[in-house]
Design an enzyme around this catalytic site. Structure first.
Site, short mmCIF file in Angstrom:
data_model
loop_
_atom_site.label_atom_id
_atom_site.label_comp_id
_atom_site.label_asym_id
_atom_site.label_seq_id
_atom_site.Cartn_x
_atom_site.Cartn_y
_atom_site.Cartn_z
N ASP A 73 0.87 -1.19 0.00
CA ASP A 73 0.00 0.00 0.00
C ASP A 73 0.90 1.23 0.00
O ASP A 73 1.77 1.37 0.85
CB ASP A 73 -0.91 -0.03 1.24
CG ASP A 73 -2.08 0.92 1.12
OD1 ASP A 73 -1.90 2.02 0.54
OD2 ASP A 73 -3.17 0.60 1.61
N ASP A 125 -3.24 7.53 -3.27
CA ASP A 125 -3.21 6.38 -2.36
C ASP A 125 -3.60 5.16 -3.18
O ASP A 125 -4.64 5.17 -3.85
CB ASP A 125 -4.23 6.66 -1.24
CG ASP A 125 -4.25 5.61 -0.13
OD1 ASP A 125 -3.48 4.64 -0.19
OD2 ASP A 125 -5.08 5.78 0.80
N HIS A 183 -12.03 5.88 1.72
CA HIS A 183 -12.10 7.14 2.47
C HIS A 183 -11.95 8.34 1.54
O HIS A 183 -11.43 8.22 0.44
CB HIS A 183 -10.98 7.18 3.52
CG HIS A 183 -9.63 6.81 2.97
ND1 HIS A 183 -8.74 7.74 2.53
CD2 HIS A 183 -9.04 5.60 2.73
CE1 HIS A 183 -7.65 7.13 2.08
NE2 HIS A 183 -7.81 5.83 2.18
N HIS A 192 -7.13 10.48 5.69
CA HIS A 192 -8.51 10.05 5.96
C HIS A 192 -9.32 11.28 6.36
O HIS A 192 -9.26 11.73 7.49
CB HIS A 192 -8.55 8.99 7.06
CG HIS A 192 -7.97 7.68 6.62
ND1 HIS A 192 -8.74 6.58 6.34
CD2 HIS A 192 -6.70 7.31 6.36
CE1 HIS A 192 -7.96 5.58 5.95
NE2 HIS A 192 -6.72 5.99 5.95
N GLU A 195 -11.05 1.14 -1.82
CA GLU A 195 -10.17 0.01 -1.49
C GLU A 195 -10.90 -1.17 -0.88
O GLU A 195 -10.97 -1.30 0.33
CB GLU A 195 -9.02 0.46 -0.59
CG GLU A 195 -9.38 1.25 0.64
CD GLU A 195 -8.14 1.65 1.45
OE1 GLU A 195 -7.26 0.81 1.65
OE2 GLU A 195 -8.07 2.82 1.85
N GLU A 223 -6.53 -1.00 -4.48
CA GLU A 223 -6.92 0.38 -4.16
C GLU A 223 -6.48 1.35 -5.26
O GLU A 223 -5.37 1.22 -5.78
CB GLU A 223 -6.29 0.82 -2.84
CG GLU A 223 -6.61 2.27 -2.46
CD GLU A 223 -6.00 2.71 -1.12
OE1 GLU A 223 -4.99 2.13 -0.71
OE2 GLU A 223 -6.55 3.64 -0.52
MN MN Z 1 -3.76 2.84 0.84
MN MN Z 2 -6.47 4.26 1.53
#
Ligand code: MN
Ligand code: MN
Length: 296
Positions: free
Chosen positions: A85, A96, A155, A163, A188, A278
């Site tokens: 990630d 992200d 998010h 977030h 995600e 994601e």
């Molecule tokens: Mn992530």
């Molecule tokens: Mn994320």
């Protein structure tokens, strides 16, 4: 969404696309997972951006929130299901993304499935749909042999905030919040061979400064001085100039005082294999279509 924000989101996404490629290249069996994290973080910095958080390296039943330690000894194995990630930001505008790899190919089906679930979710999202409609749709895309992880969510993204605002579950939920044109969100899904829930495990070497309360002690003040450079974004002990006995003790005191938060690793409750995918999306900004910044 103003042009400057949009340009920075797209720039962060372009670097992250290269970082995804690098992550795949270096994920060879026998590689220390610290090398994987550092290669990816190094590419982000070499391309002129900053990391938004330490690269998360989560294996098998770990879903998230582990990053290699300064003296890491875990090595990637053939059959491991590795989630990588990755986050970067340009002027605080974050990209992200996450991918899952399995060198042996034994667990390729769960990986392909979560990629398909994400692709469908990215097609479905548009201005005017609610988070409940979205979550309900995503959950239905998961075939019966797997469970979606119910307590991990996508998010909203904010400037210098990974977030922000409401969370975006991948299940039927009670949120009447509507997506709007110009929203920046990370989508995600996580799916598993287990029960579909995570619990908190051991500390995962990821930290975040929570506040600036009066800190006593020379070593704690010195450590906090270094931590402040991370601007409230998550960081890891790998990024500190030193993390020996003295700094470890100072960190423990900062955590006990509530100045620093230490993230626990998130493990699947049944010990099931977890796969994650994601991407970051700018909703409806391309003449009503979405821009998926982290996908090439
Ligand atoms: Mn992530
Ligand atoms: Mn994320």
């Amino acid at each position: 969404m103003d042009e400057e924000a949009k340009e920075n989101y797209i720039r962060a996404g372009e670097v992250i696309q290269d970082a995804r490629q690098k992550a795949r290249e270096v994920s060879e069996p026998g590689t220390n997972v610290k090398v994987i994290a550092e290669e990816v973080e190094g590419l982000i910095r070499d391309e002129g951006l900053e990391t938004a958080f330490p690269v998360n390296i989560s294996i098998n039943d770990e879903a998230a929130h582990y990053t290699p330690a300064p003296d890491e000894d875990r090595v990637l194995k053939e059959d491991d299901v590795l989630k990588i990630d990755i986050g970067a930001h340009s002027e605080g505008y974050i990209a992200d993304t996450a991918l899952t790899v399995n060198p042996s190919g034994k667990h390729q089906e769960v990986i392909d499935t979560v990629e398909e679930v994400l692709a469908s979710a990215l097609e479905f999202i548009e201005p005017g749909i609610t988070i409940e409609e979205f979550g309900s749709y995503v959950e239905k895309q998961v075939p019966p042999q797997y469970n979606v992880i119910r307590n991990l969510t996508g998010h909203y993204l904010g400037r210098y905030t990974q977030h922000a605002g409401v969370s975006i579950p991948n299940i039927d939920n009670a949120s009447s919040h509507e997506f709007q044109e110009g929203d920046a969100v990370a989508i995600e899904p996580f799916i598993t061979t287990g029960a579909g829930s995570i619990k908190e495990g051991k500390p995962g070497n990821i930290y975040k400064q929570e506040n600036d309360r009066n800190v006593r002690g020379r070593h704690q003040r010195k450590l906090l001085g270094e931590i402040k450079d991370f601007n409230g974004l998550p960081f890891t002990s790998r990024w500190l100039s030193s993390f020996s006995g003295r700094e470890k003790m100072a960190m423990k005191k900062l955590i006990d005082a509530g100045v620093v938060h230490s993230y626990p690793v998130l493990n699947e409750v049944d010990g099931g294999i977890v796969a994650q995918a994601e991407h970051t999306v700018l909703v409806g900004v391309d003449d009503g279509d979405n821009i998926v910044t982290t996908r090439n």
